[in-house]
Design an enzyme around this catalytic site. Structure first.
Site, PDB file in Angstrom:
ATOM      1  N   GLY A  48      34.803  77.138 -40.438  1.00 38.58           N
ATOM      2  CA  GLY A  48      35.610  75.927 -40.253  1.00 38.58           C
ATOM      3  C   GLY A  48      35.420  74.828 -41.271  1.00 38.58           C
ATOM      4  O   GLY A  48      36.336  74.064 -41.539  1.00 38.58           O
ATOM      5  N   ASP A 106      31.976  69.785 -30.719  1.00 43.32           N
ATOM      6  CA  ASP A 106      32.723  69.745 -29.459  1.00 43.32           C
ATOM      7  C   ASP A 106      31.707  69.548 -28.319  1.00 43.32           C
ATOM      8  O   ASP A 106      31.312  68.430 -28.020  1.00 43.32           O
ATOM      9  CB  ASP A 106      33.503  71.064 -29.371  1.00 43.32           C
ATOM     10  CG  ASP A 106      34.395  71.161 -28.156  1.00 43.32           C
ATOM     11  OD1 ASP A 106      34.746  70.127 -27.583  1.00 43.32           O
ATOM     12  OD2 ASP A 106      34.763  72.289 -27.772  1.00 43.32           O
ATOM     13  N   VAL A 156      42.421  70.765 -31.732  1.00 44.95           N
ATOM     14  CA  VAL A 156      43.061  70.425 -33.013  1.00 44.95           C
ATOM     15  C   VAL A 156      42.994  71.605 -33.991  1.00 44.95           C
ATOM     16  O   VAL A 156      42.088  72.446 -33.900  1.00 44.95           O
ATOM     17  CB  VAL A 156      42.391  69.185 -33.671  1.00 44.95           C
ATOM     18  CG1 VAL A 156      42.756  67.904 -32.952  1.00 44.95           C
ATOM     19  CG2 VAL A 156      40.872  69.329 -33.738  1.00 44.95           C
TER      20      VAL A 156
HETATM   21  P1  IMP Z   1      30.488  73.374 -29.952  1.00 42.08           P
HETATM   22  O1  IMP Z   1      29.378  74.362 -30.015  1.00 42.08           O
HETATM   23  O2  IMP Z   1      31.101  73.302 -28.557  1.00 42.08           O
HETATM   24  O3  IMP Z   1      30.139  72.003 -30.450  1.00 42.08           O
HETATM   25  O4  IMP Z   1      31.679  73.959 -30.800  1.00 42.08           O
HETATM   26  C1  IMP Z   1      31.699  73.923 -32.153  1.00 42.08           C
HETATM   27  C2  IMP Z   1      32.700  74.907 -32.728  1.00 42.08           C
HETATM   28  O5  IMP Z   1      33.795  75.176 -31.825  1.00 42.08           O
HETATM   29  C3  IMP Z   1      33.332  74.327 -33.965  1.00 42.08           C
HETATM   30  O6  IMP Z   1      32.554  74.581 -35.118  1.00 42.08           O
HETATM   31  C4  IMP Z   1      34.675  75.018 -33.979  1.00 42.08           C
HETATM   32  O7  IMP Z   1      34.576  76.268 -34.608  1.00 42.08           O
HETATM   33  C5  IMP Z   1      35.022  75.238 -32.524  1.00 42.08           C
HETATM   34  N1  IMP Z   1      35.923  74.178 -32.007  1.00 42.08           N
HETATM   35  C6  IMP Z   1      35.628  73.249 -31.073  1.00 42.08           C
HETATM   36  N2  IMP Z   1      36.696  72.453 -30.832  1.00 42.08           N
HETATM   37  C7  IMP Z   1      37.686  72.882 -31.645  1.00 42.08           C
HETATM   38  C8  IMP Z   1      39.047  72.439 -31.876  1.00 42.08           C
HETATM   39  O8  IMP Z   1      39.586  71.478 -31.278  1.00 42.08           O
HETATM   40  N3  IMP Z   1      39.747  73.133 -32.814  1.00 42.08           N
HETATM   41  C9  IMP Z   1      39.230  74.189 -33.511  1.00 42.08           C
HETATM   42  N4  IMP Z   1      37.975  74.634 -33.321  1.00 42.08           N
HETATM   43  C10 IMP Z   1      37.202  73.982 -32.396  1.00 42.08           C
END
Ligand code: IMP
Length: 182
Positions: A48, A106, A156
């Site tokens: 990403g 996230d 997003v």
């Molecule tokens: P976390 O472990 O929940 O913080 O998620 C992190 C990863 O989830 C990011 O590096 C993204 O790859 C994916 N992610 C979380 N939210 C989004 C979004 O709104 N759009 C696209 N990818 C997301």
């Protein structure tokens, strides 16, 4: 900016390329000032962050290096829970100042699970630079030091972020249309 269609979903314009680049220049100058003479190592998290990392790094004005890793999560033993390891980290990070470049934080699970692994290699410091953060979605203890934009808890795409592998190549960032939320 028009709405875009990615697979089965419609996304509405949220942040323009110009807004994103303006913010990135500010982040880059803050980081350059904070790390002067520290020769930091930037570590971009794939997939990403590749576009964000490139644009940010172009505006870093101090001696430094950059590398990229991919995080892979798997189920460990029941006591260790989910384990996240890095593929591709070849640098010795002992005593280095590390700046993690992430596209979006996230829930915070990915980085909060991975950071202890990195700390074991005794870097001088670790800070996180994320383009986007959804404060309302955060469920784990995680300090994000450089944040491009705090955004609502809505999905997003664009500027490197994907929906099911697609949409990364959009120059702007788009938000899932309210009509497509579930
Ligand atoms: P976390 O472990 O929940 O913080 O998620 C992190 C990863 O989830 C990011 O590096 C993204 O790859 C994916 N992610 C979380 N939210 C989004 C979004 O709104 N759009 C696209 N990818 C997301």
């Amino acid at each position: 900016m028009d709405t875009i269609q990615v697979l089965d979903k419609t996304f509405v314009p949220y942040l323009s390329e110009e807004q994103i680049l303006d913010r990135i220049k500010i982040l880059a100058s803050e980081i350059s000032a904070d790390y002067e003479n520290l020769n930091p190592l930037f570590i971009g998290i794939l997939n990403g962050s590749f576009i964000f990392a490139a644009d940010l790094y172009k505006h870093i004005s101090i001696p430094s290096s950059i590398s990229f890793i991919k995080l892979v999560s798997y189920k460990g033993t029941s006591s260790s829970g989910t384990v996240i390891t890095a593929i591709g980290l070849e640098e010795n990070i002992n005593d280095r100042h590390i700046i993690i470049i992430e596209d979006i934080v996230d829930t915070g699970k990915t980085l909060s699970t991975f950071l202890p692994t990195l700390h074991k290699q005794s870097p001088a410091s670790i800070k996180i630079c994320t383009l986007l953060q959804k404060p309302d979605a955060l469920q784990h203890v995680l300090d994000t030091h450089y944040v491009g934009f705090e955004i609502p808890d809505k999905f997003v795409v664009g500027y490197g972020l994907d929906y099911d592998g697609m949409g990364r190549n959009s120059k702007n960032i788009y938000q899932l249309s309210t009509a497509d939320e579930y």
